[in-house]
Design an enzyme around this catalytic site. Structure first.
Site, short mmCIF file in Angstrom:
data_model
loop_
_atom_site.label_atom_id
_atom_site.label_comp_id
_atom_site.label_asym_id
_atom_site.label_seq_id
_atom_site.Cartn_x
_atom_site.Cartn_y
_atom_site.Cartn_z
N SER A 69 0.81 -1.31 0.16
CA SER A 69 -0.07 -0.08 0.00
C SER A 69 0.77 1.20 -0.10
O SER A 69 2.13 1.21 0.09
CB SER A 69 -0.96 -0.19 1.32
N CYS A 70 0.18 2.35 -0.29
CA CYS A 70 0.81 3.71 -0.33
C CYS A 70 1.91 3.87 0.83
O CYS A 70 1.30 3.57 1.82
CB CYS A 70 -0.17 4.63 -0.37
N PRO A 71 2.91 4.31 0.77
CA PRO A 71 3.54 4.85 -0.56
C PRO A 71 4.43 3.68 -1.33
O PRO A 71 5.27 4.20 -2.29
CB PRO A 71 4.58 6.00 -0.20
N ASP A 129 -3.21 -1.73 -4.89
CA ASP A 129 -3.51 -0.59 -4.06
C ASP A 129 -4.13 0.48 -5.22
O ASP A 129 -3.74 0.98 -6.12
CB ASP A 129 -2.38 0.21 -3.63
#
Length: 81
Positions: free
Chosen positions: A17-19, A44
């Protein structure tokens, strides 16, 4: 966006997931030679805007394509310099 490209390398960032999709994409692009095309596979949904934004603001990369394939988001980025 152009559909005339040949994938040089595929980066699988599914499950991250981010980042991390952008971080891993940048690391992979840095290791490629000029003109190389990187395919990034992510799960994501935020990667669609994150990678597009990164490519727009980063010299030396060009976003060629983005596809929402349902469970997987596919990004194609070319290293230009």
């Amino acid at each position: 966006m152009s559909s005339e490209y040949e994938i040089t390398e595929t980066l699988d960032v599914k499950g991250l997931s981010c980042p991390m999709p952008v971080v891993k994409t940048k690391q992979a692009i840095d290791d490629l030679s000029d003109g190389a095309v990187l395919e990034v596979l992510a799960t994501d949904s935020g990667s669609m805007s994150d990678i597009a934004g990164w490519a727009d603001t980063t010299a030396g990369v060009e976003l060629l394509d983005q596809v929402d394939e349902g469970d997987v988001y596919r990004h194609v980025v070319r290293k230009t310099a």
